[in-house]
Design a protein around this motif. Structure first.
Motif, mmCIF file in Angstrom:
data_model
loop_
_atom_site.group_PDB
_atom_site.id
_atom_site.type_symbol
_atom_site.label_atom_id
_atom_site.label_comp_id
_atom_site.label_asym_id
_atom_site.label_seq_id
_atom_site.Cartn_x
_atom_site.Cartn_y
_atom_site.Cartn_z
ATOM 1 N N MET A 1 1.026 -4.910 -0.660
ATOM 2 C CA MET A 1 1.413 -3.554 -0.313
ATOM 3 C C MET A 1 0.530 -2.558 -1.016
ATOM 4 O O MET A 1 -0.075 -2.881 -2.015
ATOM 5 C CB MET A 1 2.881 -3.390 -0.689
ATOM 6 C CG MET A 1 3.112 -2.394 -1.744
ATOM 7 S SD MET A 1 4.742 -1.950 -2.168
ATOM 8 C CE MET A 1 4.300 -0.385 -2.746
ATOM 9 N N ARG A 4 2.154 2.504 -4.348
ATOM 10 C CA ARG A 4 3.098 3.472 -3.877
ATOM 11 C C ARG A 4 3.999 4.032 -4.963
ATOM 12 O O ARG A 4 4.582 5.062 -4.787
ATOM 13 C CB ARG A 4 4.020 2.824 -2.854
ATOM 14 C CG ARG A 4 3.268 2.375 -1.636
ATOM 15 C CD ARG A 4 3.805 3.023 -0.427
ATOM 16 N NE ARG A 4 3.279 2.608 0.792
ATOM 17 C CZ ARG A 4 2.102 2.917 1.219
ATOM 18 N NH1 ARG A 4 1.288 3.586 0.503
ATOM 19 N NH2 ARG A 4 1.718 2.551 2.407
ATOM 20 N N TRP A 44 -3.839 1.121 1.745
ATOM 21 C CA TRP A 44 -2.669 1.059 2.620
ATOM 22 C C TRP A 44 -2.837 1.982 3.823
ATOM 23 O O TRP A 44 -3.504 3.012 3.769
ATOM 24 C CB TRP A 44 -1.399 1.384 1.848
ATOM 25 C CG TRP A 44 -1.302 2.765 1.275
ATOM 26 C CD1 TRP A 44 -0.748 3.864 1.866
ATOM 27 C CD2 TRP A 44 -1.757 3.198 -0.009
ATOM 28 N NE1 TRP A 44 -0.820 4.950 1.040
ATOM 29 C CE2 TRP A 44 -1.440 4.569 -0.130
ATOM 30 C CE3 TRP A 44 -2.403 2.554 -1.079
ATOM 31 C CZ2 TRP A 44 -1.746 5.315 -1.267
ATOM 32 C CZ3 TRP A 44 -2.706 3.296 -2.208
ATOM 33 C CH2 TRP A 44 -2.376 4.656 -2.294
ATOM 34 N N GLY A 46 -1.024 4.207 5.414
ATOM 35 C CA GLY A 46 -0.670 5.611 5.298
ATOM 36 C C GLY A 46 -1.750 6.406 4.596
ATOM 37 O O GLY A 46 -2.111 7.514 5.019
ATOM 38 N N GLU A 183 0.826 -7.048 2.297
ATOM 39 C CA GLU A 183 1.642 -6.111 3.066
ATOM 40 C C GLU A 183 1.837 -6.629 4.490
ATOM 41 O O GLU A 183 2.944 -6.558 5.037
ATOM 42 C CB GLU A 183 0.996 -4.731 3.095
ATOM 43 C CG GLU A 183 1.793 -3.717 3.910
ATOM 44 C CD GLU A 183 1.192 -2.324 3.860
ATOM 45 O OE1 GLU A 183 1.624 -1.483 4.679
ATOM 46 O OE2 GLU A 183 0.321 -2.069 3.023
ATOM 47 N N VAL A 187 5.444 -7.390 6.268
ATOM 48 C CA VAL A 187 5.847 -6.805 7.544
ATOM 49 C C VAL A 187 6.236 -7.898 8.539
ATOM 50 O O VAL A 187 7.236 -7.773 9.260
ATOM 51 C CB VAL A 187 4.717 -5.922 8.107
ATOM 52 C CG1 VAL A 187 4.974 -5.570 9.570
ATOM 53 C CG2 VAL A 187 4.567 -4.654 7.272
ATOM 54 N N TRP A 205 9.123 0.378 1.128
ATOM 55 C CA TRP A 205 8.862 1.761 0.751
ATOM 56 C C TRP A 205 8.783 2.656 1.980
ATOM 57 O O TRP A 205 8.550 2.209 3.097
ATOM 58 C CB TRP A 205 7.559 1.856 -0.050
ATOM 59 C CG TRP A 205 6.362 1.377 0.703
ATOM 60 C CD1 TRP A 205 5.500 2.123 1.456
ATOM 61 C CD2 TRP A 205 5.889 0.020 0.808
ATOM 62 N NE1 TRP A 205 4.525 1.327 2.010
ATOM 63 C CE2 TRP A 205 4.742 0.035 1.632
ATOM 64 C CE3 TRP A 205 6.329 -1.196 0.280
ATOM 65 C CZ2 TRP A 205 4.030 -1.125 1.941
ATOM 66 C CZ3 TRP A 205 5.628 -2.353 0.585
ATOM 67 C CH2 TRP A 205 4.494 -2.305 1.407
ATOM 68 N N GLN A 206 8.980 3.917 1.728
ATOM 69 C CA GLN A 206 8.836 4.954 2.740
ATOM 70 C C GLN A 206 7.893 6.023 2.183
ATOM 71 O O GLN A 206 7.978 6.336 1.001
ATOM 72 C CB GLN A 206 10.189 5.604 3.063
ATOM 73 C CG GLN A 206 11.252 4.633 3.549
ATOM 74 C CD GLN A 206 10.991 4.116 4.958
ATOM 75 O OE1 GLN A 206 10.127 4.620 5.656
ATOM 76 N NE2 GLN A 206 11.728 3.094 5.364
ATOM 77 N N HIS A 208 6.445 4.505 5.864
ATOM 78 C CA HIS A 208 5.748 3.325 6.360
ATOM 79 C C HIS A 208 5.883 3.316 7.868
ATOM 80 O O HIS A 208 6.957 3.585 8.406
ATOM 81 C CB HIS A 208 6.336 2.041 5.781
ATOM 82 C CG HIS A 208 5.462 0.848 5.965
ATOM 83 N ND1 HIS A 208 5.327 0.212 7.181
ATOM 84 C CD2 HIS A 208 4.663 0.178 5.096
ATOM 85 C CE1 HIS A 208 4.486 -0.807 7.048
ATOM 86 N NE2 HIS A 208 4.066 -0.855 5.800
ATOM 87 N N TRP A 209 4.787 2.981 8.558
ATOM 88 C CA TRP A 209 4.797 3.014 10.018
ATOM 89 C C TRP A 209 5.850 2.091 10.616
ATOM 90 O O TRP A 209 6.351 2.329 11.731
ATOM 91 C CB TRP A 209 3.421 2.654 10.570
ATOM 92 C CG TRP A 209 2.958 1.266 10.207
ATOM 93 C CD1 TRP A 209 2.198 0.917 9.137
ATOM 94 C CD2 TRP A 209 3.246 0.057 10.909
ATOM 95 N NE1 TRP A 209 1.985 -0.444 9.115
ATOM 96 C CE2 TRP A 209 2.617 -1.001 10.198
ATOM 97 C CE3 TRP A 209 3.966 -0.245 12.066
ATOM 98 C CZ2 TRP A 209 2.700 -2.325 10.600
ATOM 99 C CZ3 TRP A 209 4.054 -1.572 12.477
ATOM 100 C CH2 TRP A 209 3.420 -2.596 11.746
ATOM 101 N N ASN A 260 3.002 8.232 9.892
ATOM 102 C CA ASN A 260 3.388 6.934 10.447
ATOM 103 C C ASN A 260 2.753 6.694 11.816
ATOM 104 O O ASN A 260 2.412 5.565 12.172
ATOM 105 C CB ASN A 260 4.909 6.839 10.572
ATOM 106 C CG ASN A 260 5.589 6.566 9.248
ATOM 107 O OD1 ASN A 260 4.950 6.137 8.288
ATOM 108 N ND2 ASN A 260 6.877 6.822 9.196
#
Length: 294
Positions: A1, A4, A44, A46, A183, A187, A205-206, A208-209, A260
């Motif tokens: 990931m 974050r 990442w 984002g 990551e 997912v 976490w947020q 996140h797409w 996202n």
């Protein structure tokens, strides 16, 4: 990931990826006429979305060449302080000692404002499990369900430093951490659990797409992971002398949904960051106009 949370410090080596820039007026390369803006490029999606959209606007609207610098967050702060890069567009507070050194003490870096997104890390379960067992969302009762989770909480890359071991010990939970490996692997595990209806407890976490496609519900933990206003930072010299490029980066902000959308094009649809940025910018002219002060 990706990096974050304040404890998630990456250790990537710096490498420059030069992005070509052409004059909007005559198509002549401007890299010899204008120095490039160097933007930190996180690992990442984002963070890649931020950098890609900002680079697209700089190159195509302002005619400013851009170089994206691939870096872990600790290295990015050192580079920002030295001027080896000029912008970090998504900081999660992962290295507060670096921020204090370069912003507060040495004054080599300035705060460029909020990105417009609040970041948060936590423990999550699929919506179906939460609806069937709402009591599991209370950490006081989470221990009643550890067998259904296979006695584990899923994580991403094993190199990420997180608080899970401390939380498990503090709360007396019969859990172990299990690294998915990356990551992408994390997912994939979440997709499988959601589609198969199987119980899963996962670190996530947020923004996140994936949140646009899979609904996860957060377990109520006692304050281990605060909500963080994600911020941008510029090299101080660049902020003072970077003209319209620096002004644009200071105005650049967008929503979690916006990020996202671009990150999903990169991570889920296989588009390059540049192509994803081009699509989003084309579809959101009003946002771009606001960033440019028009």
């Amino acid at each position: 990931m990706p990096i974050r949370h304040p404890l998630l410090a990456g250790a990537g080596a710096l490498s420059l990826v030069a992005m070509s820039a052409c004059s909007l007026a005559d198509g002549v390369t401007e890299t010899e006429e204008r120095p490039p803006v160097l933007i930190a490029m996180p690992a990442w999606p984002g963070g890649q979305a931020n950098a890609a959209v900002a680079a697209h606007v700089l190159e195509n609207e302002l005619g400013v060449p851009v170089e994206r610098v691939e870096s872990g967050q600790a290295d990015a702060w050192d580079a920002l302080g030295s001027g080896a890069i000029q912008a970090i567009l998504e900081d999660w507070g992962a290295v507060p000692d670096k921020a204090e050194l370069y912003v507060e003490h040495k004054k080599y870096v300035v705060d460029a404002g909020a990105l417009g997104i609040t970041g948060h890390v936590g423990w999550y379960v699929p919506r179906a499990f939460a609806e069937a067992h709402p009591e599991a969302l209370d950490w006081h009762r989470l221990g009643e369900f550890t067998d259904q989770f296979g006695g584990r909480i899923l994580q991403g890359d094993p190199q990420f430093a997180t608080r899970e071991e401390t939380i498990i010990e503090d709360l007396g939970l019969d859990l172990r951490t299990a690294a998915a490996g990356s990551e992408d692997a994390l997912v994939a595990e979440i997709y499988r659990a959601e589609r198969g209806g199987t119980p899963l407890l996962t670190y996530f976490w947020q923004p996140h797409w994936l949140a646009e496609e899979v609904e996860l519900v957060e377990v109520d933990l006692p304050g281990y992971y605060p909500h963080i206003e994600l911020r941008k930072y510029l090299n101080a010299e660049f902020a003072a002398e970077g003209g319209e490029a620096a002004e644009f980066l200071q105005r650049f902000s967008w929503t979690e949904h916006d990020q996202n959308e671009v990150a999903g094009l990169i991570a889920n649809e296989g588009m390059t960051p540049a192509a994803a940025a081009e699509r989003w910018v084309t579809e959101h002219p009003d946002a771009v106009a606001a960033w440019l002060g028009e």
